[in-house]
Enzyme design. Structure first.
Site, PDB file in Angstrom:
ATOM      1  N   SER A   1      40.606  40.490  52.024  1.00  0.00           N
ATOM      2  CA  SER A   1      39.363  38.979  52.114  1.00  0.00           C
ATOM      3  C   SER A   1      39.832  37.607  51.700  1.00  0.00           C
ATOM      4  CB  SER A   1      38.168  39.062  50.837  1.00  0.00           C
ATOM      5  OG  SER A   1      37.028  41.145  52.161  1.00  0.00           O
TER       6      SER A   1
HETATM    7  N1  SAH Z   1      36.956  43.151  48.644  1.00  0.00           N
HETATM    8  C1  SAH Z   1      38.343  44.011  49.730  1.00  0.00           C
HETATM    9  C2  SAH Z   1      37.472  43.937  50.751  1.00  0.00           C
HETATM   10  C3  SAH Z   1      38.441  44.962  51.777  1.00  0.00           C
HETATM   11  S1  SAH Z   1      37.520  44.995  53.519  1.00  0.00           S
HETATM   12  C4  SAH Z   1      39.224  43.429  49.231  1.00  0.00           C
HETATM   13  O1  SAH Z   1      39.145  41.884  48.611  1.00  0.00           O
HETATM   14  O2  SAH Z   1      40.389  43.517  49.502  1.00  0.00           O
HETATM   15  C5  SAH Z   1      36.183  46.130  53.207  1.00  0.00           C
HETATM   16  C6  SAH Z   1      36.717  46.764  52.748  1.00  0.00           C
HETATM   17  O3  SAH Z   1      35.738  47.849  52.838  1.00  0.00           O
HETATM   18  C7  SAH Z   1      37.666  48.472  53.982  1.00  0.00           C
HETATM   19  O4  SAH Z   1      38.785  48.451  52.800  1.00  0.00           O
HETATM   20  C8  SAH Z   1      36.822  49.458  54.125  1.00  0.00           C
HETATM   21  O5  SAH Z   1      37.639  50.803  54.623  1.00  0.00           O
HETATM   22  C9  SAH Z   1      35.565  49.222  53.509  1.00  0.00           C
HETATM   23  N2  SAH Z   1      34.607  50.243  53.892  1.00  0.00           N
HETATM   24  C10 SAH Z   1      33.964  49.894  54.814  1.00  0.00           C
HETATM   25  N3  SAH Z   1      33.081  50.861  55.865  1.00  0.00           N
HETATM   26  C11 SAH Z   1      33.152  51.700  54.124  1.00  0.00           C
HETATM   27  C12 SAH Z   1      31.574  52.121  53.862  1.00  0.00           C
HETATM   28  N4  SAH Z   1      31.115  52.893  53.975  1.00  0.00           N
HETATM   29  N5  SAH Z   1      31.935  52.498  52.236  1.00  0.00           N
HETATM   30  C13 SAH Z   1      32.861  51.766  51.370  1.00  0.00           C
HETATM   31  N6  SAH Z   1      34.161  51.439  51.768  1.00  0.00           N
HETATM   32  C14 SAH Z   1      33.272  51.205  52.687  1.00  0.00           C
END
Ligand code: SAH
Length: 212
Positions: free
Chosen positions: A63
């Site tokens: 993000s």
């Molecule tokens: N907090 C992270 C944001 C990553 S983007 C950072 O700072 O890097 C969002 C993430 O949510 C992705 O890695 C994606 O695979 C995950 N995601 C999407 N749907 C999900 C679900 N149902 N359960 C767990 N993770 C999920």
């Protein structure tokens, strides 16, 4: 490795976030401390302290720093808060929560990302409780939580997560199934009452069901 160059870039990023309206000093201190460049692949590393989302593995993104700061500020973390994070991704947001003194439980549905964070974070001295699974289910056996954070675009507030929140606790999530979502906070007033607040538009990768 960290360096004075990266520390300088982090300091500039913190000033930029302050100017953009992030005024919680504890949040700014956490961003000053966590080496974001270590959560990013070599090719994008030089851009680690720009205020942009960047690609990570498995077609996901880390993000944007402003978004991380904004969601963290909304969570209003107190030391020892029990926090559930949905979407570990790079693990960067997880580390920001740990810097604020939270006890963090984090779930990721992509095995590749889960495998990366379970080695990277402990190496950097961060030890949350890692889980590979579907965030829609939450972690019923570990709850209830003081705070729950969803870092992917959720079409709605999942019922399982609402039930795993303590009374008085809050859930922060970008809600919407389009390209743009609205940042919302739900405060749990009782087992059946939730108060909702809205905080403007953001863009996240989608929260998907199941794991892969
Ligand atoms: N907090 C992270 C944001 C990553 S983007 C950072 O700072 O890097 C969002 C993430 O949510 C992705 O890695 C994606 O695979 C995950 N995601 C999407 N749907 C999900 C679900 N149902 N359960 C767990 N993770 C999920």
């Amino acid at each position: 490795m960290d360096s004075y160059l990266y520390k300088g870039k982090r300091n500039k990023l913190v000033m930029h976030l302050f100017i953009k309206g992030i005024r919680n000093q504890l949040v700014l201190d956490a961003i000053e401390k966590v080496p974001r460049h270590l959560f990013i692949d070599d090719i994008f590393r030089q851009r680690a302290y720009e205020d942009v989302a960047l690609p990570i593995a498995a077609g996901q993104t880390i993000s944007q720093p402003y978004t991380v700061a904004f969601q963290t500020q909304l969570l209003d973390i107190k030391k020892f808060d029990k926090v559930l994070e949905i979407g570990t991704g790079s693990g960067y947001q997880t580390c920001i929560l740990l810097e604020l003194g939270a006890k963090v439980f984090t779930i990721e549905r992509k095995r590749e990302l889960y495998q990366r964070v379970i080695t990277l974070l402990p190496k950097l001295g961060y030890n949350p409780s890692f889980h590979y699974g579907d965030g829609y289910q939450g972690l019923p056996t570990y709850g209830p939580f003081d705070k729950i954070l969803i870092t992917a675009a959720a079409p709605y507030f999942p019922e399982a997560l609402k039930s795993q929140l303590k009374i008085g606790g809050l859930l922060v999530a970008p809600i919407g199934d389009d390209k743009i979502q609205e940042m919302k906070v739900q405060i749990k007033k009782s087992d059946t009452d939730f108060e909702e607040m809205k905080f403007g538009n953001f863009a996240f990768v989608p929260m998907l069901k199941g794991k892969d």
